[in-house]
Design a protein around this motif. Structure first.
Motif, PDB file in Angstrom:
ATOM      1  N   ILE A 151      -8.070  -9.501  -9.384  1.00 21.54           N
ATOM      2  CA  ILE A 151      -7.802  -8.202  -9.995  1.00 21.54           C
ATOM      3  C   ILE A 151      -7.662  -7.125  -8.926  1.00 21.54           C
ATOM      4  O   ILE A 151      -6.762  -6.279  -8.982  1.00 21.54           O
ATOM      5  CB  ILE A 151      -8.927  -7.829 -10.980  1.00 21.54           C
ATOM      6  N   ILE A 152      -8.537  -7.149  -7.927  1.00 21.09           N
ATOM      7  CA  ILE A 152      -8.475  -6.152  -6.854  1.00 21.09           C
ATOM      8  C   ILE A 152      -7.155  -6.253  -6.093  1.00 21.09           C
ATOM      9  O   ILE A 152      -6.501  -5.240  -5.813  1.00 21.09           O
ATOM     10  CB  ILE A 152      -9.664  -6.321  -5.890  1.00 21.09           C
ATOM     11  N   LEU A 153      -6.753  -7.482  -5.759  1.00 24.03           N
ATOM     12  CA  LEU A 153      -5.494  -7.666  -5.043  1.00 24.03           C
ATOM     13  C   LEU A 153      -4.316  -7.172  -5.866  1.00 24.03           C
ATOM     14  O   LEU A 153      -3.359  -6.590  -5.332  1.00 24.03           O
ATOM     15  CB  LEU A 153      -5.307  -9.146  -4.682  1.00 24.03           C
ATOM     16  N   ARG A 154      -4.374  -7.404  -7.160  1.00 21.26           N
ATOM     17  CA  ARG A 154      -3.300  -6.931  -8.038  1.00 21.26           C
ATOM     18  C   ARG A 154      -3.264  -5.400  -8.058  1.00 21.26           C
ATOM     19  O   ARG A 154      -2.188  -4.785  -8.025  1.00 21.26           O
ATOM     20  CB  ARG A 154      -3.524  -7.481  -9.453  1.00 21.26           C
ATOM     21  N   CYS A 155      -4.444  -4.796  -8.087  1.00 19.68           N
ATOM     22  CA  CYS A 155      -4.511  -3.337  -8.080  1.00 19.68           C
ATOM     23  C   CYS A 155      -3.919  -2.753  -6.813  1.00 19.68           C
ATOM     24  O   CYS A 155      -3.286  -1.696  -6.829  1.00 19.68           O
ATOM     25  CB  CYS A 155      -5.962  -2.873  -8.217  1.00 19.68           C
ATOM     26  N   LEU A 156      -4.147  -3.431  -5.699  1.00 21.73           N
ATOM     27  CA  LEU A 156      -3.667  -2.947  -4.403  1.00 21.73           C
ATOM     28  C   LEU A 156      -2.257  -3.438  -4.094  1.00 21.73           C
ATOM     29  O   LEU A 156      -1.738  -3.166  -3.011  1.00 21.73           O
ATOM     30  CB  LEU A 156      -4.631  -3.391  -3.301  1.00 21.73           C
ATOM     31  N   ASP A 157      -1.679  -4.187  -5.033  1.00 24.15           N
ATOM     32  CA  ASP A 157      -0.309  -4.685  -4.881  1.00 24.15           C
ATOM     33  C   ASP A 157      -0.173  -5.535  -3.619  1.00 24.15           C
ATOM     34  O   ASP A 157       0.794  -5.408  -2.857  1.00 24.15           O
ATOM     35  CB  ASP A 157       0.681  -3.518  -4.845  1.00 24.15           C
ATOM     36  N   ARG A 158      -1.155  -6.405  -3.409  1.00 34.66           N
ATOM     37  CA  ARG A 158      -1.150  -7.278  -2.239  1.00 34.66           C
ATOM     38  C   ARG A 158      -0.847  -8.712  -2.650  1.00 34.66           C
ATOM     39  O   ARG A 158      -1.485  -9.255  -3.552  1.00 34.66           O
ATOM     40  CB  ARG A 158      -2.509  -7.229  -1.521  1.00 34.66           C
TER      41      ARG A 158
END
Length: 342
Positions: A43-50
């Motif tokens: 979820i965090i990676l998705r939020c940061l568009d990584r």
């Protein structure tokens, strides 16, 4: 600490850019906690568009994101903290939440819907530790900065109008809270009655704590790309238990949720002091909890290949051998001793 240095580095880089001088920079912090392997990193990676392959989080990890609200303005900063290991490392929660950032802090609790027998224990354990730590901070702030402490305590009730029928029956969490039900694809294959019990229970817990509830992780991740956390939700709700739930804080009610999923005779046999305790007993009757030892994170980080360092590993192996030799010698020594007990 390492975390202070990381935050200082973010501020240093922002100041070095020097664009949009005079504009206010917004900083928010969010701590992701929840089920082990529940999808927090994803979820965090998705939020940061990584575009990265998620790696297991062994302890407490930090990252950040920056985004400008409009052209030629300073970039807002979002600090992302993630607690790994499920409930086994919960004492580390006190590291990211401090008196200096508590006014702009939020909690995201990720619960693995595919493991209902661990759900309540994970939720209860983590939220209790966070609440206890936050209350200590508020107590200290009440002595040094009572205005800020009063503001935070009042904010707890902002999502619930005073004329709400449940105003006297709930206990809002001291920080903005978002509860995410992950692995919905597996959960969707459960028996319909099981899904209903889990969904109703999550609705009650979220409403009781004044939290937002989301089962649609993709929607949440897409939204946080724009707003960081806590995300700004619309006033629309999705209450159908046969589909992913989406309920912003303050828009549910005990009347809509209904009573705990148990017969009247069973409810009459249960003794509880609060509505939360009653729901817990009903839920755990259907999904008996695993013991706390089953939920502990037992993997030794020193054995993880992603942290391998030849010189360190050689020294560690040597020290382990010395320790084993010491234990063997000590065992012989103790056995040979005469304690004169005759």
């Amino acid at each position: 600490t390492l975390w202070d240095l990381a935050v200082a580095e973010v501020e240093k880089r922002e100041n070095a850019e020097g664009d949009g001088e005079g504009a206010e920079v917004s900083e928010k912090s969010v701590l992701f906690v929840g089920s082990k392997n529940g999808g927090k990193t994803t979820i965090i990676l998705r939020c940061l568009d990584r575009e990265e392959i998620p790696k297991p989080t062994l302890a407490l990890e930090y990252t950040f994101g920056r985004r400008a609200r409009r052209h030629n303005t300073p970039k807002d900063i979002a600090h992302f903290w993630e607690l790994g290991g499920g409930t086994s490392l919960q004492e580390l929660i006190r590291v990211p939440i401090t008196s200096s950032n508590i006014r702009a802090f939020a909690i995201v609790l990720v619960l693995d819907l595919s493991k209902p027998n661990e759900l309540w224990t994970t939720m209860e354990s983590l939220l209790q530790v966070i609440r206890s730590h936050v209350n200590k901070i508020l107590t200290k702030l009440g002595k040094t900065n009572p205005e800020v402490a009063a503001e935070i305590k009042q904010r707890m009730w902002n999502n619930l109008q005073k004329d709400h029928p449940d105003y006297e029956l709930v206990d809002p969490f001291p920080l903005p809270l978002v509860i995410i039900g992950s692995k919905y694809d597996i959960f969707h294959e459960f028996d319909s009655e099981m899904r209903k019990i889990i969904s109703k229970t999550l609705r009650f817990v979220s409403h009781y704590y004044g939290a937002s509830l989301v089962n649609n992780v993709i929607f949440l991740a897409d939204r946080c790309q724009l707003d960081f956390f806590p995300p700004v939700f619309s006033k629309s709700v999705a209450l159908d238990h046969s589909r992913p739930l989406f309920i912003p804080a303050g828009l549910d009610s005990l009347h809509q949720i209904g009573p705990p999923p148990a017969s009247e005779s069973d409810l009459g046999k249960l003794h509880a002091n609060t509505p939360l305790e009653l729901w817990k007993k009903v839920f755990e009757k259907t999904f008996p909890p695993k013991s706390s030892s089953d939920l502990q994170y037992t993997k030794d980080p020193a054995q993880d290949l992603q942290y391998a360092e030849y010189e360190v590993d050689v020294m560690r192996a040597q020290k382990n051998e010395e320790l084993d030799q010491y234990k063997r010698n000590a065992s012989k020594t103790w056995k040979e001793m005469d304690f004169g007990l005759d």
